[in-house]
Design an enzyme around this catalytic site. Structure first.
Site, PDB file in Angstrom:
ATOM      1  N   GLY A   1       0.773  -1.132  -0.138  1.00  0.00           N
ATOM      2  CA  GLY A   1      -0.095   0.138  -0.173  1.00  0.00           C
ATOM      3  C   GLY A   1       0.592   1.318   0.102  1.00  0.00           C
TER       4      GLY A   1
ATOM      5  N   ASP B   1       0.526   3.351   4.080  1.00  0.00           N
ATOM      6  CA  ASP B   1      -0.674   4.109   3.550  1.00  0.00           C
ATOM      7  C   ASP B   1      -1.603   4.397   4.611  1.00  0.00           C
ATOM      8  OD1 ASP B   1      -1.069   1.434   3.806  1.00  0.00           O
ATOM      9  OD2 ASP B   1      -2.038   1.006   2.105  1.00  0.00           O
TER      10      ASP B   1
ATOM     11  N   ASP C   1      -4.858   1.414  10.520  1.00  0.00           N
ATOM     12  CA  ASP C   1      -6.131   0.984  10.960  1.00  0.00           C
ATOM     13  C   ASP C   1      -6.291   0.582  12.292  1.00  0.00           C
ATOM     14  OD1 ASP C   1      -8.709  -0.180  10.956  1.00  0.00           O
ATOM     15  OD2 ASP C   1      -8.417  -1.303   8.931  1.00  0.00           O
TER      16      ASP C   1
ATOM     17  N   ARG D   1      -5.834   0.256  -6.112  1.00  0.00           N
ATOM     18  CA  ARG D   1      -4.675   0.990  -5.465  1.00  0.00           C
ATOM     19  C   ARG D   1      -4.360   1.960  -6.468  1.00  0.00           C
ATOM     20  NH1 ARG D   1      -2.420  -2.349  -1.702  1.00  0.00           N
ATOM     21  NH2 ARG D   1      -2.437  -4.749  -2.164  1.00  0.00           N
TER      22      ARG D   1
HETATM   23  C1  PRP Z   1      -2.482  -2.552   5.352  1.00  0.00           C
HETATM   24  C2  PRP Z   1      -1.726  -1.220   5.815  1.00  0.00           C
HETATM   25  C3  PRP Z   1      -1.113  -1.539   6.997  1.00  0.00           C
HETATM   26  C4  PRP Z   1      -2.102  -2.576   7.719  1.00  0.00           C
HETATM   27  C5  PRP Z   1      -2.637  -1.606   8.638  1.00  0.00           C
HETATM   28  O1  PRP Z   1      -2.079  -3.566   4.753  1.00  0.00           O
HETATM   29  O2  PRP Z   1      -0.745  -0.847   4.508  1.00  0.00           O
HETATM   30  O3  PRP Z   1       0.019  -2.233   6.696  1.00  0.00           O
HETATM   31  O4  PRP Z   1      -3.127  -2.952   6.840  1.00  0.00           O
HETATM   32  O5  PRP Z   1      -3.669  -2.302   9.519  1.00  0.00           O
HETATM   33  P1  PRP Z   1      -3.493  -2.367  11.117  1.00  0.00           P
HETATM   34  O6  PRP Z   1      -3.273  -0.930  11.427  1.00  0.00           O
HETATM   35  O7  PRP Z   1      -4.857  -2.789  11.437  1.00  0.00           O
HETATM   36  O8  PRP Z   1      -2.570  -3.544  11.451  1.00  0.00           O
HETATM   37  P2  PRP Z   1      -2.524  -4.865   4.051  1.00  0.00           P
HETATM   38  O9  PRP Z   1      -2.365  -6.060   5.155  1.00  0.00           O
HETATM   39  O10 PRP Z   1      -3.788  -4.350   3.591  1.00  0.00           O
HETATM   40  O11 PRP Z   1      -1.479  -5.055   2.924  1.00  0.00           O
HETATM   41  P3  PRP Z   1      -1.212  -4.276   1.615  1.00  0.00           P
HETATM   42  O12 PRP Z   1      -0.731  -2.855   1.859  1.00  0.00           O
HETATM   43  O13 PRP Z   1      -0.470  -5.144   0.587  1.00  0.00           O
HETATM   44  O14 PRP Z   1      -2.707  -3.767   0.827  1.00  0.00           O
END
Ligand code: PRP
Length: 179
Positions: free
Chosen positions: A43, A99, A102, A165
């Site tokens: 991301g 990015d 959460d 994306r």
């Molecule tokens: C997303 C983002 C963070 C994580 C945040 O990655 O890039 O790494 O989730 O979530 P959290 O704060 O609840 O731990 P994702 O696993 O979706 O992978 P990606 O970046 O490849 O889409």
């Protein structure tokens, strides 16, 4: 793609303006220091590409890929490193580039992991932060783009099933797409 959004939260220009603001602060804060930006795949590619090019000063870039153990285990904050950095971070000024934050669990694990490698400093830059992370403050995001609602957002690096994306802005995905 745009037709799959129920709303645009931030368009390309708003994001670019915010990234430029963050770059000014980062340039000031790291003046005279060797900055190593570590992007978390996948991301973070958009934030990394735009932020690094908005800086006036030198920076190095490296990447990590991590994966949580699935939704059930993700709440424990245990993540697996799929790809580590190529660079040693001993005595380096590390800026983690994400990015979105959460729950903050991924980052809190990652920061603990990277701290054990004895960097000179570690800070976080993230494009977006969801309310849960804003509430619990598990992680201090020093350089934050926008606090956003808890809706399912896509674009500017964020995906749904690998798609969206490459949207230039950030929008709320229309529930009809995934329901
Ligand atoms: C997303 C983002 C963070 C994580 C945040 O990655 O890039 O790494 O989730 O979530 P959290 O704060 O609840 O731990 P994702 O696993 O979706 O992978 P990606 O970046 O490849 O889409």
């Amino acid at each position: 793609m745009r037709a799959d959004l129920s709303a645009v939260l931030y368009d390309e220009d708003e994001i670019a303006a915010k990234i430029n603001e963050l770059a000014v602060r980062i340039d000031q804060d790291y003046e005279g220091k060797d900055l190593l930006m570590v992007g978390i795949l996948n991301g973070a590619v958009m934030v990394m590409a735009d932020l690094s090019r908005a800086l006036r000063n030198h920076c190095e870039m490296d990447w990590m890929a991590i994966s949580s153990y699935g939704s059930g285990v993700a709440s424990s904050g245990v993540v697996r490193i799929l790809k580590d950095m190529n660079t040693s971070i001993v005595d380096r000024h590390v800026l983690i580039v994400e990015d979105i934050v959460d729950t903050g669990l991924t980052l809190s694990y990652l920061i603990e992991n990277l701290r054990s490698r004895n960097p000179a400093s570690i800070e976080v830059c993230a494009g977006f932060r969801k309310p849960e992370a804003a509430r619990n403050r598990r992680v201090d995001v020093k350089y934050l783009g926008f606090d956003i609602p808890s809706d399912f957002v896509v674009g500017y690096g964020l995906d749904y099933a690998g798609r969206y994306r490459n949207l230039r802005g950030l929008g709320i995905l229309d529930p009809k797409v995934y329901s």
